[in-house]
Scaffold this active site. Sequence first.
Site, short mmCIF file in Angstrom:
data_model
loop_
_atom_site.label_atom_id
_atom_site.label_comp_id
_atom_site.label_asym_id
_atom_site.label_seq_id
_atom_site.Cartn_x
_atom_site.Cartn_y
_atom_site.Cartn_z
N GLY A 116 -6.54 -0.85 -14.06
CA GLY A 116 -7.77 -0.13 -14.38
C GLY A 116 -8.77 -1.04 -15.06
N THR B 234 -6.90 5.51 -9.81
CA THR B 234 -8.33 5.74 -9.91
C THR B 234 -8.62 7.05 -10.63
OG1 THR B 234 -8.31 6.74 -7.71
CG2 THR B 234 -8.90 4.41 -7.85
N LYS C 77 0.86 -1.17 0.00
CA LYS C 77 0.00 0.00 0.00
C LYS C 77 0.90 1.23 0.00
CE LYS C 77 -2.42 0.74 3.63
NZ LYS C 77 -3.32 0.51 4.78
N CYS D 172 -2.94 9.82 -6.73
CA CYS D 172 -4.15 9.67 -5.92
C CYS D 172 -5.01 10.92 -6.08
CB CYS D 172 -3.79 9.44 -4.45
SG CYS D 172 -5.23 9.30 -3.37
N ASN E 54 -14.02 5.04 -4.04
CA ASN E 54 -13.40 4.84 -2.73
C ASN E 54 -12.60 6.08 -2.32
OD1 ASN E 54 -10.23 4.37 -2.52
ND2 ASN E 54 -10.89 3.69 -4.56
N VAL F 25 -9.99 6.08 0.85
CA VAL F 25 -9.38 5.55 2.07
C VAL F 25 -8.50 6.60 2.72
CG1 VAL F 25 -7.91 3.71 2.99
CG2 VAL F 25 -9.48 3.22 1.10
N GLY F 26 -7.99 7.52 1.91
CA GLY F 26 -7.16 8.60 2.45
C GLY F 26 -5.71 8.22 2.63
N GLY G 75 -7.04 -4.95 -9.20
CA GLY G 75 -7.52 -4.29 -7.99
C GLY G 75 -8.96 -4.59 -7.67
N SER G 76 -9.87 -3.76 -8.15
CA SER G 76 -11.27 -3.84 -7.75
C SER G 76 -11.93 -5.17 -8.07
CB SER G 76 -12.07 -2.71 -8.42
OG SER G 76 -11.61 -1.45 -7.99
#
Length: 549
Positions: free
Chosen positions: A242, A192, A44, A129, A69, A71-72, A264-265
């Site tokens: 992606g 993203t 991460k 990000c 999403n 998450v910060g 990912g997703s």
Amino acid sequence: MTSWLSGTTISAPFTIGSGVVATAPSVLARLAREIPQLGFVTTKTLSLLPREGYREPIIYEYYPGCFINAVGLANPGAAAFVRDIAPHLPLHNNKPLVASIMGENPDEFVACAKILDPVASAFELNLSCPHVKGAGQSVGSDPEAVKTIIQLMKKTFPKPVIAKLSPNLGDIATSAQLCERAGADGLSLINTVGPGLILDDAGIPILSNEVGGMSGRGILPIGLKAVRDVARVAHIPIIASGGIASPCDVRAYQRAGASFFSVGSALAGKNTQQLISFFQYLAQGIDPSTPLRSPESPDQREGLLTAYTKTTVLRNSPAADDLFVLDLADARPCNPGSFFFLRIPGVGEKPFSPMSHNPHRYLIRAVGPFTKRCQALQTGDEIYLRGPYGNGFPEPPLSRPLVLIAGGTGAAPLIMAAARWQRQVGRMFIGFSKEIQAHFKRELERTVARVRVVVDAPGEVGAILSELAHDMRSEKILYRNCVAFLCGPRRMTGAAVALLLDAVPRSRIFVAREDLMRCGIGLCGSCATEHGLRSCIDGPVFPLEYEQP
């Protein structure tokens, strides 16, 4: 075998995207070991200092396979990560570890990388990000800053440097050329898209941060265009991400110019065994000479993973000073030990395991802003829930008695278990740290046969363990033949398990873990166990014999 950025070879060209699933060192190491198709693993995004990130909700599936999403960039900080990953190194087959890093300026990137240098095989620079102020694409939008960061990184570290770029900043091909001229060894495309906004039926943003990055199937065309445009002008390897969800998507990115593939997703809702099968499925797209026959995904699903249902409060009754029972007008079935997220718009959401499902009843302790807001709910107030999630307790063999051991709010799923398998309950212990109200104690005693409600004396803990030890000495046959279910604080369940193992085999002891769960669908990784499983999706109920390294 596939050629890696450093000139070495790796087993396969796949990785899991930064911030997805493998966010904890234990999970990262386990997946590196169990998924051959993962040729390298990516952390991460890590920062110089710890970041708390945003409160829940942090992710929402707004259309099948499409997510938003925020998450910060929550992470423990670079130093803590180095400490936690050390016991797991080297990774299986010496797979490369790519450390994704962030910073608000060039010096911060380098300082973070210096801490990670002893464990990292390469660095991925998060320049993309879309929802964190002062970092991510805020830095990536400044060409001079990007150039300086890459040049400093290459001057300081003799390791590959990968620039992760955003499609949100206009001409991504020009940005890629700048990165290559500055010395980048590879490019990661894309992060993203967005940020975007999703509202609930009352017009309130679902995410606590209000806006978030969009990922999943919906951004596949954007990712493909970015990779093709960059591949036409750049001469360094591209890691594509992606919307990858099938071998056809892998093949499409390959034809667009990608050398490696980041998933990912599409991993949402998949437990560890399903991840293994899914990467086997994706690998069918690697060999361009092999015709694709549109193989079916091994885990077709229907509906949305995070769909909310609006319901109302039937009753909110106190059980102790800081404990209350919340009854909701919802009768969605679930297994004892499964859980739901409750959401109050504008306040947040948290996971809870119900003590009954017809209607839904929750035993909640008021400890923070969200649960204190729940404590203030009145009859007729609206609340949202989603679920159920996770694996509940298994159906016990009819030939064996049940021993149920619960602490605090961990009593909830075991009360449901006692009601479902009431004829098999041989003994139940429920422990509380403070006195509970008499009416609630009477309710427990009426609901559950052969229950012992134990309250710790002021200033003391462990009364339930003394009761259990005494009962095991006097009821040896019961414990020798039983199946044991446990739920409660980690120290309590650990001590109870130690006692039970004198009479009960590991294969007949099941523990519902109380880990931090933030998404419920296996993506954020906050609920990682010490053995590399994700409690929300592989559990939260585990047999002792299963949760092994």
